[in-house]
Design an enzyme around this catalytic site. Structure first.
Site, mmCIF file in Angstrom:
data_model
loop_
_atom_site.group_PDB
_atom_site.id
_atom_site.type_symbol
_atom_site.label_atom_id
_atom_site.label_comp_id
_atom_site.label_asym_id
_atom_site.label_seq_id
_atom_site.Cartn_x
_atom_site.Cartn_y
_atom_site.Cartn_z
ATOM 1 N N PRO A 151 0.835 -1.138 -0.174
ATOM 2 C CA PRO A 151 -0.127 0.045 0.102
ATOM 3 C C PRO A 151 0.664 1.281 -0.004
ATOM 4 O O PRO A 151 0.364 2.330 -0.267
ATOM 5 C CB PRO A 151 -1.007 0.024 1.138
ATOM 6 C CG PRO A 151 0.002 -1.033 2.273
ATOM 7 C CD PRO A 151 0.543 -1.903 1.126
ATOM 8 N N THR B 217 0.829 -6.102 2.091
ATOM 9 C CA THR B 217 1.682 -6.296 3.101
ATOM 10 C C THR B 217 1.628 -4.860 4.222
ATOM 11 O O THR B 217 0.993 -4.029 3.944
ATOM 12 C CB THR B 217 3.165 -5.869 2.503
ATOM 13 O OG1 THR B 217 3.222 -4.542 1.785
ATOM 14 C CG2 THR B 217 3.239 -7.115 1.264
ATOM 15 N N GLY C 34 6.346 -1.868 -6.811
ATOM 16 C CA GLY C 34 7.400 -1.411 -7.830
ATOM 17 C C GLY C 34 8.354 -2.748 -7.635
ATOM 18 O O GLY C 34 8.054 -3.806 -7.280
ATOM 19 N N ASP C 35 9.810 -2.353 -8.148
ATOM 20 C CA ASP C 35 10.604 -3.500 -8.196
ATOM 21 C C ASP C 35 10.981 -4.138 -6.861
ATOM 22 O O ASP C 35 11.268 -5.231 -6.899
ATOM 23 C CB ASP C 35 11.831 -2.946 -8.867
ATOM 24 C CG ASP C 35 11.710 -2.738 -10.388
ATOM 25 O OD1 ASP C 35 11.120 -3.578 -11.076
ATOM 26 O OD2 ASP C 35 12.314 -1.797 -10.997
ATOM 27 N N SER D 250 7.446 3.460 -7.950
ATOM 28 C CA SER D 250 8.377 4.421 -8.297
ATOM 29 C C SER D 250 9.426 4.001 -9.180
ATOM 30 O O SER D 250 10.136 4.827 -9.862
ATOM 31 C CB SER D 250 8.951 5.266 -7.252
ATOM 32 O OG SER D 250 9.671 4.541 -6.100
ATOM 33 N N ARG E 190 11.537 11.399 -8.655
ATOM 34 C CA ARG E 190 12.568 11.827 -7.432
ATOM 35 C C ARG E 190 13.780 11.618 -7.963
ATOM 36 O O ARG E 190 14.657 12.196 -7.607
ATOM 37 C CB ARG E 190 12.084 10.645 -6.390
ATOM 38 C CG ARG E 190 12.462 9.526 -6.740
ATOM 39 C CD ARG E 190 11.928 8.366 -5.648
ATOM 40 N NE ARG E 190 13.221 7.510 -5.292
ATOM 41 C CZ ARG E 190 12.888 6.238 -5.082
ATOM 42 N NH1 ARG E 190 11.532 5.614 -4.885
ATOM 43 N NH2 ARG E 190 13.742 5.395 -4.696
ATOM 44 N N ASP F 169 18.612 -4.528 -6.949
ATOM 45 C CA ASP F 169 17.238 -4.241 -7.433
ATOM 46 C C ASP F 169 16.644 -2.959 -6.662
ATOM 47 O O ASP F 169 15.465 -3.004 -6.500
ATOM 48 C CB ASP F 169 16.441 -5.604 -7.141
ATOM 49 C CG ASP F 169 16.581 -6.734 -8.276
ATOM 50 O OD1 ASP F 169 17.586 -6.288 -8.919
ATOM 51 O OD2 ASP F 169 16.146 -7.764 -7.910
#
Length: 528
Positions: A200, A231, A257-258, A289, A367, A505
């Site tokens: 989230p 999570t 994301g990753d 992101s 960012r 990663d």
């Protein structure tokens, strides 16, 4: 009323006519259409104007359902619905690039004197025949054998780790288009079962609304039963996946994301039965992101324009399609610990930008651009020893733009070692490391290569600036001072610990020595 079929006058392209009939189309103002199903297309021909013809490729079909009107229980008619996502929407008035757009086709199946049961059976034959030919186009589509477990359904040994509410309910789903709005209940048997893991806090913190409003409806249309796990803390996905028992599970996909996928992959590979379930496909829906793997997959499959326009839709359709491909995976040894990486490993400039820009996470991927400017103003260098083994099967010679002292160079045919100060050492096993950062333009999904770049300290700020500016074009390896080489293994070490930010990663790690090598077992992922 008698209708005369006119398929003889139609160009069936390379397809073979399978079925034909006449149905009112509720998503076309209830006008009647002659509908032709071929081995490769769905063709609509207007009964009023036979020159009006619409063609839909079966490869653009992502779901087919037989339905009943939820508010008209006594109506004998059944509904046959095709969920199409053709590339028919231009990105701009003057643009020639087209992107996918949701196009539901809802037909009323109501034969004279037939009961609902009979009409439903008729509609079901159309559905079954359509899915049969769709499977022939995508051999693994819906045919992937799920992992079998001796235990029950997905669960975990931790009491607090339970599968959350299934937001993609399979009943009473409301379908709405500008032309058609009707509440329907599905008679489609869900054929695939996915575990969806959601963070989230990913990206701008909108993952839950993204899943509920944009992802869950598409998964349902595709006949996927999604069990949602949300999570609650860092490492939660890893601990859940590493202890859960999977039964009849067709795949795991993440909304984030990753970083979230990194937890899932390492949770799977660290299990005692990891070698048995390493084949379970994973999917990534771009909600974070950093979406390097998702962007790379779009590039590999020719879906870049769709991804750039709507990352969530593009990646959700890839998960819904269910096509399984293999991508590079690396084993990363950090002193005595082993991790698995599906994207990148790095240290220095790019790693600093990745880690330090976390405070700007709410603004999303911009960012990285903002922090790049800040980091260039205060450029850092780090001392360590880099060693690598070039890929023997790679025809291109290493691109070395800066002379390396002879004392630093080992046997180039086997292993090369360099000790000194570096601005950046960074590698990737995919083409993109972010939505707009093409790190390895020549990379393919499972080429068995680690694409390594490094910049020595004497290259200076000018080189570092040019390097960052060129990443969005993939021309950074042409810059003087930047060294690129395709390797099968490399290591990085420093006595007392590798200083600065060391990332795998995008996740920060620590070690005195890091060894990165191609894993003999690639990662199975869902893709278009």
């Amino acid at each position: 009323m008698h209708f005369r079929f006119r398929h003889q006058s139609l160009d069936l392209m390379d397809g073979k006519l399978v079925k034909e009939d006449v149905f009112p189309c509720l998503s076309r103002g209830s006008d009647a259409f002659r509908v032709y199903l071929t081995s490769s297309e769905l063709i609509l021909q207007s009964v009023k104007d036979e020159q009006t013809i619409e063609r839909f490729q079966l490869e653009d079909l992502f779901g087919c359902h037989t339905l009943k009107h939820a508010k008209k229980a006594n109506e004998p008619g059944a509904y046959l619905c095709f969920y199409m996502y053709p590339k028919n929407k231009r990105s701009g008035i003057l643009s020639s690039v087209k992107s996918r757009e949701r196009t539901p086709l809802v037909f009323l199946v109501q034969k004279p004197g037939k009961s609902f049961k009979e009409n439903l059976e008729f509609a079901t034959k159309w559905k079954d025949e359509t899915l049969k030919h769709l499977r022939s186009l995508f051999p693994v589509w819906l045919n992937y054998k799920p992992f079998k477990s001796s235990s029950g359904s997905v669960h975990t040994t931790h009491e607090e780790d339970t599968v959350g509410q299934n937001l993609s309910d399979s009943r009473n789903y409301l379908t709405t288009t500008p032309e058609f709005s009707v509440a329907i209940s599905s008679y489609h048997l869900l054929q695939r079962r996915y575990l969806v893991i959601l963070n989230p806090k990913s990206g701008q913190g909108k993952s839950i609304s993204i899943y509920r409003d944009k992802v869950a409806p598409i998964l349902q249309e595709a006949g996927i039963k999604a069990e949602l796990f949300i999570t609650e803390r860092a490492g939660h996905a890893n601990s859940f996946v590493s202890t859960a028992n999977f039964h009849d599970l067709h795949g795991i996909c993440t909304v984030g994301g990753d970083g979230l996928l990194f937890e899932v992959v390492n949770g799977l590979r660290s299990r005692p039965d990891g070698s048995q379930i390493a084949h379970i496909p994973v999917g990534v829906i771009a909600g974070g992101s950093g979406n390097g793997l998702a962007r790379s997959l779009a590039s590999y499959t020719g879906e870049s324009s769709d991804y750039l326009k709507n990352p969530v839709l593009s990646t959700t359709l890839a998960v819904a399609r269910g096509r399984v491909v293999q991508v590079n995976l690396t084993e990363v040894d950090l002193d005595e610990k082993r991790l698995f990486s599906f994207l990148s490993a790095g240290w220095g400039l790019l790693a600093d930008i990745d880690v330090e820009s976390e405070i700007l996470r709410p603004i999303g991927e911009p960012r990285f651009t903002v922090w790049s400017l800040l980091r260039l103003m205060k450029l850092k260098t780090y001392r360590a020893q880099l060693s690598y083994i070039p890929c023997s099967h790679v025809s291109e010679k290493p691109v070395i733009r800066e002379p390396i002292p002879e004392t630093d160079v080992g046997d180039i045919s086997a292993r090369t070692s360099i000790e000194g100060d570096f601005i950046s050492i960074y590698s990737s096993i995919q083409s993109y490391i972010g939505s707009d950062l093409i790190f390895a333009p020549k990379a393919t999904a499972n080429d068995g290569r680690i694409h390594l770049t490094f910049i020595r300290s004497n290259a200076g700020r000018a080189c570092a600036t040019q390097f960052l500016l060129a990443l969005d074009k993939g021309t950074h390896t042409n810059i003087n001072g930047v060294t690129y080489v395709a390797v099968k293994e490399f290591s990085l070490q420093s006595k007392g610990g590798i200083g600065g930010n060391l990332v795998i990663d995008g996740e920060r790690v620590s070690a005195e020595k890091m060894i990165v090598r191609i894993s003999p077992t690639p990662l199975n992922v869902f893709s278009m």
